[in-house]
Structures are given as C-alpha cells and as structure tokens.
Design an enzyme around this catalytic site. Structure first.
Site, PDB file in Angstrom:
ATOM      1  N   GLU A 240      -0.350-104.373  -9.255  1.00  0.00           N
ATOM      2  CA  GLU A 240       0.292-103.673  -8.133  1.00  0.00           C
ATOM      3  C   GLU A 240      -0.439-103.980  -6.840  1.00  0.00           C
ATOM      4  O   GLU A 240      -1.669-103.966  -6.800  1.00  0.00           O
ATOM      5  CB  GLU A 240       0.266-102.141  -8.331  1.00  0.00           C
ATOM      6  CG  GLU A 240       1.253-101.625  -9.334  1.00  0.00           C
ATOM      7  CD  GLU A 240       1.341-100.092  -9.367  1.00  0.00           C
ATOM      8  OE1 GLU A 240       1.082 -99.446  -8.324  1.00  0.00           O
ATOM      9  OE2 GLU A 240       1.658 -99.554 -10.438  1.00  0.00           O
TER      10      GLU A 240
ATOM     11  N   GLU B  73      -2.855 -96.406 -14.373  1.00  0.00           N
ATOM     12  CA  GLU B  73      -3.679 -95.610 -13.468  1.00  0.00           C
ATOM     13  C   GLU B  73      -4.232 -94.339 -14.088  1.00  0.00           C
ATOM     14  O   GLU B  73      -4.043 -93.234 -13.565  1.00  0.00           O
ATOM     15  CB  GLU B  73      -2.913 -95.304 -12.178  1.00  0.00           C
ATOM     16  CG  GLU B  73      -2.583 -96.582 -11.409  1.00  0.00           C
ATOM     17  CD  GLU B  73      -2.253 -96.358  -9.948  1.00  0.00           C
ATOM     18  OE1 GLU B  73      -1.950 -95.210  -9.567  1.00  0.00           O
ATOM     19  OE2 GLU B  73      -2.309 -97.337  -9.184  1.00  0.00           O
TER      20      GLU B  73
ATOM     21  N   LYS C 182       8.446 -99.774  -1.282  1.00  0.00           N
ATOM     22  CA  LYS C 182       7.619-100.985  -1.429  1.00  0.00           C
ATOM     23  C   LYS C 182       8.394-102.145  -2.039  1.00  0.00           C
ATOM     24  O   LYS C 182       7.816-103.187  -2.366  1.00  0.00           O
ATOM     25  CB  LYS C 182       6.375-100.680  -2.271  1.00  0.00           C
ATOM     26  CG  LYS C 182       5.424 -99.701  -1.573  1.00  0.00           C
ATOM     27  CD  LYS C 182       4.059 -99.660  -2.212  1.00  0.00           C
ATOM     28  CE  LYS C 182       3.215 -98.568  -1.579  1.00  0.00           C
ATOM     29  NZ  LYS C 182       3.650 -97.206  -1.927  1.00  0.00           N
TER      30      LYS C 182
ATOM     31  N   ASN D 238      -4.358-102.375  -9.888  1.00  0.00           N
ATOM     32  CA  ASN D 238      -3.403-101.865  -8.907  1.00  0.00           C
ATOM     33  C   ASN D 238      -4.236-101.607  -7.642  1.00  0.00           C
ATOM     34  O   ASN D 238      -5.094-100.715  -7.647  1.00  0.00           O
ATOM     35  CB  ASN D 238      -2.788-100.541  -9.370  1.00  0.00           C
ATOM     36  CG  ASN D 238      -1.930-100.697 -10.607  1.00  0.00           C
ATOM     37  OD1 ASN D 238      -1.747-101.794 -11.113  1.00  0.00           O
ATOM     38  ND2 ASN D 238      -1.391 -99.588 -11.099  1.00  0.00           N
TER      39      ASN D 238
ATOM     40  N   TYR E  26      -3.020 -97.700   1.511  1.00  0.00           N
ATOM     41  CA  TYR E  26      -3.432 -96.293   1.419  1.00  0.00           C
ATOM     42  C   TYR E  26      -4.744 -96.025   2.148  1.00  0.00           C
ATOM     43  O   TYR E  26      -5.040 -94.896   2.485  1.00  0.00           O
ATOM     44  CB  TYR E  26      -3.516 -95.848  -0.045  1.00  0.00           C
ATOM     45  CG  TYR E  26      -2.142 -95.657  -0.647  1.00  0.00           C
ATOM     46  CD1 TYR E  26      -1.270 -94.698  -0.136  1.00  0.00           C
ATOM     47  CD2 TYR E  26      -1.698 -96.437  -1.699  1.00  0.00           C
ATOM     48  CE1 TYR E  26      -0.004 -94.524  -0.665  1.00  0.00           C
ATOM     49  CE2 TYR E  26      -0.437 -96.265  -2.239  1.00  0.00           C
ATOM     50  CZ  TYR E  26       0.411 -95.312  -1.715  1.00  0.00           C
ATOM     51  OH  TYR E  26       1.671 -95.137  -2.226  1.00  0.00           O
TER      52      TYR E  26
ATOM     53  N   TYR F  94      -4.543-101.173  -3.275  1.00  0.00           N
ATOM     54  CA  TYR F  94      -3.812-100.889  -2.033  1.00  0.00           C
ATOM     55  C   TYR F  94      -4.718-100.927  -0.802  1.00  0.00           C
ATOM     56  O   TYR F  94      -4.510-100.170   0.136  1.00  0.00           O
ATOM     57  CB  TYR F  94      -3.088 -99.532  -2.168  1.00  0.00           C
ATOM     58  CG  TYR F  94      -1.925 -99.628  -3.134  1.00  0.00           C
ATOM     59  CD1 TYR F  94      -0.703-100.115  -2.720  1.00  0.00           C
ATOM     60  CD2 TYR F  94      -2.082 -99.272  -4.469  1.00  0.00           C
ATOM     61  CE1 TYR F  94       0.362-100.241  -3.604  1.00  0.00           C
ATOM     62  CE2 TYR F  94      -1.027 -99.398  -5.373  1.00  0.00           C
ATOM     63  CZ  TYR F  94       0.194 -99.891  -4.929  1.00  0.00           C
ATOM     64  OH  TYR F  94       1.239-100.021  -5.801  1.00  0.00           O
TER      65      TYR F  94
ATOM     66  N   ASP G 180       4.788 -91.424  -9.690  1.00  0.00           N
ATOM     67  CA  ASP G 180       5.560 -91.689  -8.473  1.00  0.00           C
ATOM     68  C   ASP G 180       6.933 -92.300  -8.776  1.00  0.00           C
ATOM     69  O   ASP G 180       7.290 -93.325  -8.232  1.00  0.00           O
ATOM     70  CB  ASP G 180       4.704 -92.638  -7.604  1.00  0.00           C
ATOM     71  CG  ASP G 180       5.319 -92.930  -6.261  1.00  0.00           C
ATOM     72  OD1 ASP G 180       5.915 -92.018  -5.668  1.00  0.00           O
ATOM     73  OD2 ASP G 180       5.218 -94.095  -5.806  1.00  0.00           O
TER      74      ASP G 180
HETATM   75  C1  BDP Z   1       0.472 -96.460  -7.940  1.00  0.00           C
HETATM   76  C2  BDP Z   1       1.388 -96.199  -9.109  1.00  0.00           C
HETATM   77  C3  BDP Z   1       2.854 -96.479  -8.812  1.00  0.00           C
HETATM   78  C4  BDP Z   1       3.185 -96.017  -7.418  1.00  0.00           C
HETATM   79  C5  BDP Z   1       2.366 -96.845  -6.433  1.00  0.00           C
HETATM   80  C6  BDP Z   1       2.629 -96.433  -4.980  1.00  0.00           C
HETATM   81  O1  BDP Z   1       0.999 -96.919 -10.262  1.00  0.00           O
HETATM   82  O2  BDP Z   1       3.651 -95.832  -9.775  1.00  0.00           O
HETATM   83  O3  BDP Z   1       4.548 -96.080  -7.126  1.00  0.00           O
HETATM   84  O4  BDP Z   1       0.987 -96.676  -6.686  1.00  0.00           O
HETATM   85  O5  BDP Z   1       1.953 -95.535  -4.498  1.00  0.00           O
HETATM   86  O6  BDP Z   1      -0.248 -95.293  -7.758  1.00  0.00           O
HETATM   87  O7  BDP Z   1       3.527 -97.002  -4.372  1.00  0.00           O
END
Ligand code: BDP
Length: 611
Positions: free
Chosen positions: A510, A418, A574, A472, A478, A474, A166
């Site tokens: 993350e 990841e 972000k 990482n 997500y 979310y 990304d």
């Molecule tokens: C993770 C990745 C990162 C992305 C982030 C996102 O490590 O590179 O930019 O999520 O989705 O999958 O913002």
C-alpha cells in the site's frame, strides 16, 4: 457433508441450479425471529436481489447503516430425478454469520463473511415439490470477528457498527447461491503440487472421494488434446514439454478427475490447472525459478449500489483495466474475493496475493492515523484474542487455503493486514498462524502480512515470521506531507536501509494519496492530481533504489466506500481509477512505468525477466 469447497460445476454426473435472483428479506432488530418461528417462513417482507449487499439498495439511512439480524427466504423446486443423489445448498458467502433453515429445520451455521459453505439438505427435502430455504444473517462486529470492530447502541436504541478498518461493512448474501446435485459416491477434494524437471513437469495430486471405486485423471492441453493419464487417488502425472503458467502469459491444462466402475463413470469433475512453482530465495521472489517483480494494486470488491455484491461485469472491467495499465498482480485486500476472480486471474496470468479477513487487529476506528500518531493499542494483550479470535482466524485460513490451493494465480498468502505488531504477545500469535498456513498449503507458498507504518525493524515483534515483508507506507500522505515531502523522502530512506539489511524480499502492498478526480492546482496541494504525481515519483525513486524491493502494489485500484467521517469524502479517494472505473491522470504514469518494467531488463551482466 458432500462437495466440501469444490467450485460448483455442471458435468456429466453433476448438476447445478442457480438460486440467484430476488429473495424475500426482513430486518430483525430485536432478534425475535426464531421465537416467532421465522425459520418456517417470513411475513411482511421486502424483495431484494441476490447476490448484492443490502446496504445501498434503499433510500433511507436506517437501512444503509443497519446492524443486527436480518433474514432472507426463497423457494426452490426439487425433482424426484435427484432421489438417489446428494443435495447441497451452496453459499458463495454470507456476511458475516449465518444460520440456514430448510423447510423449518436448521441445516447448518457458518461464521466468516467471505468464504463459501454448504448445507446438506438430503434429509429434509420433499421431492417433486417446492422447498423453502430461510437464512438468518448477522453483520455485527466484535474483537473476535474477522474483520474486527465493535457494535454500539445509540441513545435512540438503534445499533450501529464501528469497523476497525477503512471499508464499508457491506453485508448480506453477496455472492451466488446454488443447489448442487452430486452422485452419492463423489469427488470431494482435489489438490495439486508442481515440480519442474527440465522441460517436463511433475504434478503430484491427491483426490478425496466418498467411496472406494478407482480414480482416473486425464489431462488435456489448451487444444483439447489428451496429454497424460494416470490412475489412483494419490499419484504423480508427468507432463512432457510442459507449458508453464507465467505472469501475463498463462497456460492452463484441463484436469479431468473421474471415479469409475469399470467403464461406467460414477463422478466427473474438471479443473483448469496452471503449472508453476513459487519460491523465495534470499531477498528475491521466483515463479518457475525466474525472478519476478510484481506491479499492480491493492483492490476491494466494491461498486456503486451493489456494494460488495459479486458482479461479473465489474470484475471483467477490473481485469481489463489491470491489463491496460501493464500490471501483473493484485492483493485481495482485505478479505477473500469471489471465486470467479481467481479463475479469471488464472486465465489472464495475474498474480494474486490472497488475503484472510484478519483486518482491524488494532483497536481503533481510524487505525492508520492512530498508529502513525504513536497510539499503542495492545490488541494482542486481550486473552480473548488468543482464544476466540485465533480460532476464527485459523478457521478462515483453513477454508481459504482449502478453497484456493489449486489456483496458479495465488502465489502468496497474506495472513493479516495492519495488525498491532508492537505487543510482546503478538509474536506467539503470529508464529502459530504462520506455521498453520505452512501446514495447510502443500504448495508451500510464501507467507506475509501487510504491515503498518509503525512496524519497523527494532520495534516490530513479528516480521521475522514472514517469507516476504509487505509494507503499507504513507510517508508524504498521513505524515510529513505537503511542503514537507522532502523530509518524507529522508525518513523513508532511513527505514528502507533497515529493511535492506533484513535480507528478505519486500513488496509495497500500500502507498497512495487521496485524490479528487479533476482537482488540480499549480503548485500542487494535497488532494490534487499534481500532488499525487509528486508522491508517486518519490515512491518510484525509492523502489528503484533498493534491491530488496520485489513488488509495488498501489493503494487502491479504485475509489471505494468507507464509513462517513471527517477524513473521508464519501469514501476513500486513493483510487487510480474512479469508483465507476475511469482513469485518473496518475493511471497513465503508472501504465508507462509498469509497461517499461514488464520489458526485458539488463541486470548485473545477465539478462533477466521482470515478469
Ligand atoms: C491502511 C489500510 C487500508 C486503508 C488505507 C488508507 O490498510 O485499508 O484504506 O490505509 O488509509 O490503513 O487509505
């Protein structure tokens, strides 16, 4: 080849001539360059700046999205004063693959877009004359490149890259190029390892040279006082009452390495060295035997127009913002950065998690969404990954550790971002990569990889190889987002209970929400500043609740460019700062929290320092 990966420095015995500036540039979509002898000189060229990415310089989309071969050229003068010296052209990087020609002859080639390499040019240069350097670069991606992606050909015959990651696939001569002039007998490598002995420190060192003359080391403190001397290529230096390098409290000694023939200096090289130890015990992370809690960012090298080109002005601003926000660390997501970042971090006392460009090890162009949706990609089921990809991966690790091993700021290696960890064949791959890092690094820094949301105990086949677990996550962005945020918290707790039982330190590498600067709504909606705050509050509750959490690095430091697509509004939003490095409201909340965390805290009856 002389010089190896030592940073180019002008000293008593060495000279560095910058080859930065405007270079000739030419596209080669049909890869006809060599056949037409472009290596001897380019015709009908553009003029482009080095260092920079080529992608955002032009006004047409074909240039921005270009995939394939492209060429650079410039001339440089070689003086006859250098006749008895070694001459190298040193590239800070060439993204992603390069072949270097001088005066029409191939000098070297290099694979991997984020690490330096040298071309030794002694045999082909003409003295007291202009010499021509031509470089062919290719920016395509496949399953064996770091980072991973693929190239496709559109119906109109044009190629494009599809990154499995990304961030925009910026390319070109993105870092400085220099001509390095060294004596024939020279210092080619220098490695240090530290040991604390009460108030004093022992620095074990190892110097590699191209000759047999004796080596001497002089150590100077920050007031330029000579505090220690030692002789021998391998030995130990004792520093009495050593000033240690600490997060946000850096102290650097100058190590002067000399090759001497009696009183004559044959070669001289200097490095600024911070003395510190790094270690993991149980589920805690220590620097100089003091527990450390990391705060800060996952970053990118990314800026308007220059793309991924190195710009010390942007770098300086980034460090000022890092310090302003009270942070003490960042991760070089998702590739090794320019060497100046590490020198600056040494000086500012910023801890770096140094990452190899092993990103996209999940067969998908939108890896987070696919993995979160349960798509199993089995990246490690391909034989080629265990051959070619692994070979490139290890080569990048070798160059990274070789380049960065002496930096006090580099405290953790991140060996992948990841990756697919659910395939059974992933385990062997990870074991080999993690063992290799251990073998390469004399300081034995902790090793980690930044894991995707599906990599949880019970499913992930790889976390056991880590010294530190990096997550990482979310939850709330997500998936389980918006009004479902309370469910996100509940599921998040379930996962954290599992990590708490693993007994390793956990760093959040993350977490974040895309937030459009200036967009707000009450009550909140996703993409608004208020939603971002609600999300961060949830994560902070989580970090404060679990003892095994030893660090929090938000995603991302600043908004950054990605491929265009329906999930990305001119890039990833972000950032805690905008792409032009101004704070979003969340920056003030983080500043308050991180400044408070940086204070002296009370814990279990004893006083301990978070930084
Ligand atoms: C993770 C990745 C990162 C992305 C982030 C996102 O490590 O590179 O930019 O999520 O989705 O999958 O913002």
């Amino acid at each position: 080849m002389a010089n190896e990966l030592l940073y180019p420095k002008h000293t008593l015995t060495r000279s560095v001539v910058s080859l930065d500036g405007m270079w000739k540039f030419k596209w080669d979509p049909a890869s006809i360059g060599e056949k037409e002898n472009w290596q001897s000189g380019l015709q009908h060229t553009e003029w482009v700046p080095v260092p920079s990415s080529f992608n955002d310089l032009f006004t047409d989309k074909d240039s921005r999205e270009y995939a394939g071969d492209f060429w650079y050229e410039r001339e440089f003068f070689v003086s006859s004063d250098w006749k008895d010296k070694d001459l190298d052209v040193r590239f800070g990087c060439a993204t992603h693959k390069a072949v270097v020609y001088v005066n029409g002859k191939q000098m070297t080639s290099h694979v991997g877009g984020f690490l330096p390499f040298n071309a030794s040019i002694n045999d082909v240069v003409e003295y007291d004359a202009y010499n021509r350097i031509v470089v062919k670069i290719n920016n395509e991606l496949d399953a064996t490149t770091l980072p991973v992606g693929k190239s496709i050909t559109l119906k109109n015959g044009k190629k494009m890259v599809k990154p499995f990651f990304d961030f925009f696939n910026y390319a070109g001569l993105q870092r400085s190029v220099s001509l390095v002039i060294t004596p024939k007998e020279s210092i080619i490598d220098f490695t240090v390892k530290h040991e604390l002995k009460g108030e004093d420190a022992l620095v074990h060192y190892d110097v590699e040279t191209t000759g047999e003359h004796p080596v001497e080391i002089e150590v100077y403190d920050e007031s330029s006082h000579l505090v220690a001397v030692q002789t021998g290529k391998q030995n130990t230096i004792e520093i009495k009452q050593a000033n240690l390098w600490r997060p946000l409290d850096a102290y650097l000694y100058c190590f002067r390495v000399l090759i001497k023939d009696k009183e004559t200096i044959i070669d001289e090289y200097e490095e600024e060295i911070g003395i510190r130890t790094v270690e993991v015990k149980g589920d805690k992370f220590y620097i100089n035997e003091e527990e450390v809690y990391l705060t800060g960012y996952g970053k990118h090298m990314d800026f308007d127009v220059i793309g991924r080109g190195m710009d010390p002005v942007v770098m300086k601003r980034d460090f000022e913002l890092i310090k302003w926000s009270g942070a003490n660390s960042f991760r070089t997501a998702h590739y090794p950065y320019d060497e100046l970042f590490y020198q600056m971090a040494d000086r500012e006392g910023i801890v770096i998690i140094d990452e190899v460009a092993a990103v996209g090890f999940l067969e998908s162009t939108k890896n987070f969404l696919d993995a979160a949706g349960g798509k199993v990609t089995g990246f490690f089921n391909y034989d080629i990954v265990h051959q070619e990809t692994k070979k490139n991966h290890k080569n990048d690790m070798y160059e990274l550790i070789q380049r960065d091993k002496n930096h006090a700021s580099v405290c953790i290696w991140s060996l992948l971002n990841e990756p697919d960890t659910l395939s059974e064949r992933a385990t062997g791959y990870f074991e080999e990569i993690f063992d290799y890092a251990w073998e390469l690094d004399v300081q034995k820094r902790p090793r980690t990889f930044a894991s995707i949301g599906t990599s949880i105990p019970g499913k992930c086949n790889c976390y056991q190889v880590c010294d530190i677990v990096s997550l990482n996550r979310y939850y709330g962005w997500y998936f389980l987002n918006g009004f479902e945020l309370s469910d996100a918290e509940a599921f998040f707790h379930q996962e954290m209970e599992l990590w708490q039982d693993v007994g390793k330190p956990v760093i959040f590498t993350e977490y974040g929400t895309d937030t459009v600067n200036g967009l707000d709504k009450l009550p909140s909606v996703m993409w608004s500043e208020t939603y971002q705050k609600e999300y961060y509050d949830l994560y902070h509750r989580m970090f404060d609740y679990y003892d095994c959490v030893v660090g929090e690095q938000v995603w991302n430091f600043a908004d950054f460019q990605t491929v265009e697509g329906k999930n990305r509004m001119n890039g990833n939003k972000k950032g805690i700062f905008t792409r032009s490095r101004q704070p979003k409201p969340i920056a003030y909340l983080l500043k308050e929290r991180w400044e408070a965390l940086a204070g002296v805290q009370e814990g279990d009856g004893e006083t301990w320092h978070l930084i």
